[in-house]
Scaffold this active site. Structure first.
Site, mmCIF file in Angstrom:
data_model
loop_
_atom_site.group_PDB
_atom_site.id
_atom_site.type_symbol
_atom_site.label_atom_id
_atom_site.label_comp_id
_atom_site.label_asym_id
_atom_site.label_seq_id
_atom_site.Cartn_x
_atom_site.Cartn_y
_atom_site.Cartn_z
ATOM 1 N N ASN A 1 0.761 -1.261 0.023
ATOM 2 C CA ASN A 1 -0.008 -0.002 -0.152
ATOM 3 C C ASN A 1 0.941 1.238 0.030
ATOM 4 O OD1 ASN A 1 -1.836 2.139 0.593
ATOM 5 N ND2 ASN A 1 -2.912 1.080 2.233
ATOM 6 N N ARG B 1 -2.020 -1.827 -4.273
ATOM 7 C CA ARG B 1 -3.021 -0.695 -4.136
ATOM 8 C C ARG B 1 -2.623 0.293 -4.848
ATOM 9 N NH1 ARG B 1 -3.535 3.865 -0.065
ATOM 10 N NH2 ARG B 1 -5.433 4.860 -1.033
ATOM 11 N N HIS C 1 -9.878 6.060 -2.289
ATOM 12 C CA HIS C 1 -10.397 5.507 -1.010
ATOM 13 C C HIS C 1 -11.410 4.365 -1.270
ATOM 14 C CE1 HIS C 1 -8.549 9.436 0.884
ATOM 15 N NE2 HIS C 1 -7.653 8.566 1.061
ATOM 16 N N ARG D 1 -3.409 19.253 1.060
ATOM 17 C CA ARG D 1 -4.441 19.454 -0.225
ATOM 18 C C ARG D 1 -5.437 20.243 0.164
ATOM 19 N NH1 ARG D 1 -5.303 13.071 -1.594
ATOM 20 N NH2 ARG D 1 -3.711 12.662 -0.409
ATOM 21 N N GLU E 1 -7.664 -1.823 4.160
ATOM 22 C CA GLU E 1 -7.443 -1.707 2.741
ATOM 23 C C GLU E 1 -6.704 -2.852 2.190
ATOM 24 O OE1 GLU E 1 -5.686 2.240 2.809
ATOM 25 O OE2 GLU E 1 -7.410 3.046 1.578
#
Ligand code: ADP
Length: 351
Positions: free
Chosen positions: A10, A62, A148, A200, A335
């Site tokens: 990941n 991922r 996500h 961000r 995840e």
């Protein structure tokens, strides 16, 4: 089912998390943070293989932007080319993920990519379309892709009715999900849209971008890497913002703006779905910060959403009170496990 040892990568904008599974059983996991240079990434991958020190059957990555790829894909030259093409829309992530995929090639194991965008591939046209000329959106594949996805899917599993999932970490996004099907999500063509994040800006007036470009700034770099909590307070790490907010008014403002952006997103999805049955908090901030959950939920008292104070303080799985009109959950995201499940699903059908 055949037994497989699976290594999952990941790769984030400044970190690599890894997990080792035997089918669905987690054997080992770890992470390397604060990676900056190409050498940092190379070094971490080498160390991970040394640490694992066991035979691996497959490697899963991922990948943040998979564009129109709707299913996990065995990594081939063609798939790598697609991932590279979509790098333009995920410049902080895809290039690093491609680099790690290429570093893994020397271990000569089958590699698979699982995309963050997959879950949202079927969001309704009304939510995925940008109101810009049709010939342009078609030519370049400009649409809301959402990110996500592995996390939003995992934490909304088995939730009936209208669910809003809040993935709050260094990158943050919120999704509206109806009976397991995504209805909308706050990130868009790129992972820059939506909430205020660590570095961000989230959603801003597009006019600001034209203005910055005219003044000679690199707007993409500024809005992706120097904005958000960092732009407002000087700190991109939420823990710093929180620990300093009583003394530093910029940190206080950054915290309040973060909460406000979450509240606005939740409010808009409650309106879009005409109701809410479940509100879910996940990822590092969502799972660990009772104060933030309390401050967010206080804006929905008019709808009868009520927290159980003690359960919220304990980060319990269910934090709403018995009388609450919607259930409020804290769910630990996974995840890596979701990535394994997605790949085993396609492998099982070919066995
Ligand atoms: P990524 O989006 O890269 O996966 P994470 O989900 O790990 O990032 O989230 C990182 C953010 O979460 C940072 O802002 C960090 O300060 C914050 N964070 C991590 N752990 C905690 C914690 N226990 N309490 C509060 N904030 C946390």
């Amino acid at each position: 089912m055949k037994e497989r040892v699976i290594l999952v990568f990941n790769v984030g904008s400044s970190s690599i998390k890894y997990s080792l599974f035997k089918n669905y059983e987690l054997l080992k996991s770890g992470n390397y943070e604060r990676l900056k240079t190409k050498e940092d990434y190379e070094d971490s991958v080498k160390k991970i293989f040394e640490k694992i020190n066991s035979e691996i059957d497959i490697i899963i990555h991922r990948v943040v932007h998979g564009g129109d790829l709707k299913k996990p894909s065995r990594i081939t030259e063609k798939i790598k080319k697609r991932i590279k093409e979509f790098s333009e829309f995920a410049s902080l992530h895809n290039p690093k993920q491609i680099r790690v995929i290429e570093l893994c090639e020397k271990y000569k194991k089958p590699q698979y990519a699982v995309f963050d965008t997959m879950f949202f591939s079927e969001i309704p046209e009304i939510a995925r379309t940008y109101a810009i000329p049709k010939e342009i959106t078609k030519k370049y594949g400009i649409r809301r892709y959402g990110f996500h996805g592995l996390s939003h899917e995992y934490v909304s599993r088995n939730m009936k009715g209208k669910t809003i999932t809040c993935h709050l970490g260094a990158g943050s996004s919120i999704s509206a999900i109806i009976n397991g099907k995504p209805a909308d999500t706050s990130m868009g063509l790129t992972p820059l849209e939506g909430l205020i994040m660590g570095t961000r800006s989230g959603t801003i007036d597009p006019g600001i971008i034209f203005f910055l470009e005219k003044k000679g700034y690199d707007a993409e770099e500024m809005l992706s890497e120097k904005s958000g909590l960092k732009g407002v307070s000087g700190y991109n790490d939420f823990r710093d913002v929180r620990s300093k907010m009583n003394k530093d008014k910029n940190c206080k403002l950054a915290y309040e703006m973060f909460v406000y952006s979450i509240v606005k997103a939740i409010g808009s999805y409650i309106a879009a779905m005409n109701g809410i049955d479940n509100l879910v908090f996940t990822a590092a901030i969502g799972e660990n910060v009772p104060m933030l959950r309390r401050d967010v939920c206080s804006h929905f008292s008019y709808l009868g959403i009520r927290l159980n104070k003690e359960e919220n303080e304990k980060n319990s799985k269910m934090i709403s009170s018995k009388s609450s009109k919607a259930k409020v959950w804290v769910k630990k995201t996974d995840e890596e496990r979701t990535a394994v499940e997605e790949v085993l699903k396609i492998l099982r059908t070919s066995e």
